[in-house]
Write a protein that holds these residues in place. Structure first.
Motif, PDB file in Angstrom:
ATOM      1  N   ALA A  27      -8.177   5.520  -0.045  1.00  0.00           N
ATOM      2  CA  ALA A  27      -7.459   4.534   0.486  1.00  0.00           C
ATOM      3  C   ALA A  27      -8.479   3.253   0.660  1.00  0.00           C
ATOM      4  CB  ALA A  27      -6.665   4.637   1.493  1.00  0.00           C
ATOM      5  N   SER A  28      -9.923   4.216   0.211  1.00  0.00           N
ATOM      6  CA  SER A  28     -11.273   3.310   1.637  1.00  0.00           C
ATOM      7  C   SER A  28     -11.159   1.640   0.668  1.00  0.00           C
ATOM      8  CB  SER A  28     -12.349   3.885   1.125  1.00  0.00           C
ATOM      9  OG  SER A  28     -12.345   3.403  -0.306  1.00  0.00           O
ATOM     10  N   LYS A  51      -6.905 -12.876 -10.036  1.00  0.00           N
ATOM     11  CA  LYS A  51      -8.098 -12.216 -10.922  1.00  0.00           C
ATOM     12  C   LYS A  51      -9.072 -11.268 -10.420  1.00  0.00           C
ATOM     13  CE  LYS A  51      -9.936 -16.615 -12.620  1.00  0.00           C
ATOM     14  NZ  LYS A  51     -11.086 -17.598 -12.881  1.00  0.00           N
ATOM     15  N   ILE A  52      -8.685 -11.567  -8.536  1.00  0.00           N
ATOM     16  CA  ILE A  52     -10.376 -10.961  -8.202  1.00  0.00           C
ATOM     17  C   ILE A  52      -9.585  -9.438  -6.885  1.00  0.00           C
ATOM     18  CG2 ILE A  52     -12.075 -10.620  -6.671  1.00  0.00           C
ATOM     19  CD1 ILE A  52     -12.054 -13.983  -6.845  1.00  0.00           C
ATOM     20  N   GLU A  53      -8.349  -9.675  -6.658  1.00  0.00           N
ATOM     21  CA  GLU A  53      -7.991  -8.564  -5.912  1.00  0.00           C
ATOM     22  C   GLU A  53      -6.978  -7.419  -7.007  1.00  0.00           C
ATOM     23  OE1 GLU A  53      -5.372 -10.115  -2.351  1.00  0.00           O
ATOM     24  OE2 GLU A  53      -5.418 -12.020  -3.355  1.00  0.00           O
ATOM     25  N   GLN A  54      -7.059  -6.758  -6.536  1.00  0.00           N
ATOM     26  CA  GLN A  54      -6.511  -5.551  -6.711  1.00  0.00           C
ATOM     27  C   GLN A  54      -5.016  -4.945  -6.251  1.00  0.00           C
ATOM     28  OE1 GLN A  54      -9.121  -2.036  -7.784  1.00  0.00           O
ATOM     29  NE2 GLN A  54     -10.076  -2.603  -6.573  1.00  0.00           N
ATOM     30  N   ARG A  55      -4.586  -4.536  -6.387  1.00  0.00           N
ATOM     31  CA  ARG A  55      -2.941  -4.225  -5.966  1.00  0.00           C
ATOM     32  C   ARG A  55      -2.615  -2.695  -6.465  1.00  0.00           C
ATOM     33  NH1 ARG A  55      -3.322  -8.415  -3.349  1.00  0.00           N
ATOM     34  NH2 ARG A  55      -1.767  -9.491  -3.102  1.00  0.00           N
ATOM     35  N   ILE A  95       1.325   6.690  -7.364  1.00  0.00           N
ATOM     36  CA  ILE A  95       0.561   4.737  -6.617  1.00  0.00           C
ATOM     37  C   ILE A  95       0.458   4.432  -8.166  1.00  0.00           C
ATOM     38  CG2 ILE A  95      -1.323   3.327  -5.216  1.00  0.00           C
ATOM     39  CD1 ILE A  95      -0.906   6.291  -3.570  1.00  0.00           C
ATOM     40  N   LEU A  96       1.092   3.386  -8.178  1.00  0.00           N
ATOM     41  CA  LEU A  96       0.743   2.303  -8.955  1.00  0.00           C
ATOM     42  C   LEU A  96      -0.777   1.416  -8.871  1.00  0.00           C
ATOM     43  CD1 LEU A  96       0.788   2.032 -11.745  1.00  0.00           C
ATOM     44  CD2 LEU A  96       2.686   0.111 -11.135  1.00  0.00           C
ATOM     45  N   HIS A  97      -1.737   1.944  -9.624  1.00  0.00           N
ATOM     46  CA  HIS A  97      -3.221   0.799  -9.147  1.00  0.00           C
ATOM     47  C   HIS A  97      -2.724  -0.462 -10.716  1.00  0.00           C
ATOM     48  CE1 HIS A  97      -7.484  -0.122 -10.230  1.00  0.00           C
ATOM     49  NE2 HIS A  97      -6.977  -1.089  -8.464  1.00  0.00           N
ATOM     50  N   MET A 118       0.170  -2.423  -1.564  1.00  0.00           N
ATOM     51  CA  MET A 118      -1.778  -2.259  -0.861  1.00  0.00           C
ATOM     52  C   MET A 118      -2.352  -3.183  -1.052  1.00  0.00           C
ATOM     53  SD  MET A 118      -1.618   1.606   0.283  1.00  0.00           S
ATOM     54  CE  MET A 118      -0.767   1.939  -1.594  1.00  0.00           C
ATOM     55  N   ALA A 119      -3.231  -4.061  -0.341  1.00  0.00           N
ATOM     56  CA  ALA A 119      -4.489  -4.921  -1.815  1.00  0.00           C
ATOM     57  C   ALA A 119      -5.817  -4.851  -1.164  1.00  0.00           C
ATOM     58  CB  ALA A 119      -4.129  -6.058  -1.091  1.00  0.00           C
ATOM     59  N   ASP A 120      -6.867  -4.961  -1.323  1.00  0.00           N
ATOM     60  CA  ASP A 120      -8.109  -5.190  -0.921  1.00  0.00           C
ATOM     61  C   ASP A 120      -9.042  -6.487  -0.765  1.00  0.00           C
ATOM     62  OD1 ASP A 120      -8.526  -6.055  -3.487  1.00  0.00           O
ATOM     63  OD2 ASP A 120     -10.199  -4.843  -4.484  1.00  0.00           O
TER      64      ASP A 120
END
Length: 139
Positions: A27-28, A51-55, A95-97, A118-120
């Motif tokens: 989760a870092s 385009k940039i963010e992950q979830r 958890i689905l990435h 969760m978002a980065d």
């Protein structure tokens, strides 16, 4: 290119109750969390892309069908992209990435389902929100 996938969690039960865990999730990178409750099981929330963010997604209550498409052109994506389909339920702590470069469509399979997201990136940290009508890609 990174692909979406499930990070498998687990559940331990004894006379005290249940402990849900996901020892393989790092989760870092997470900067923001929220959860989603769809209005009903017919409603599909989407398509929203980054385009940039992950979830990362996990079912806190109930179950969900989550679909992803890898966007080929953010201004005018092809309507015939491959749709990847995943199932999440609250019986475990999977958890689905969703890596960057994908759009998602989220549907609750049960009434009162809750999906942890969760978002980065912090809200407003970057402009990276792309929306397409729910009928743009094949469900």
């Amino acid at each position: 290119m990174e692909k979406p996938g499930i990070i498998t969690g687990g559940k331990y039960s004894d006379d005290r109750g249940n402990l849900f865990f996901n020892n393989d999730f790092n989760a870092s990178e997470v900067k923001r969390i929220y959860y989603i409750e769809n209005t009903d099981t017919e409603f599909v929330r989407g398509w929203t892309g980054h385009k940039i963010e992950q979830r990362w997604f996990s079912a806190l209550q109930g179950s969900f069908t989550i679909r992803f498409v890898k966007i080929d052109n953010w201004e005018t994506p092809s309507k015939d992209l491959e749709v990847l389909k995943f199932q999440l339920n609250s019986d475990n702590f999977n958890i689905l990435h969703m890596p960057s470069g994908y759009a998602s469509a989220i549907q609750a399979n049960e009434k009162n389902s809750r999906l942890l997201v969760m978002a980065d990136y912090f809200l407003g940290e970057i402009a990276d929100d792309y929306r397409f009508s729910i009928d743009y890609f094949k469900i």
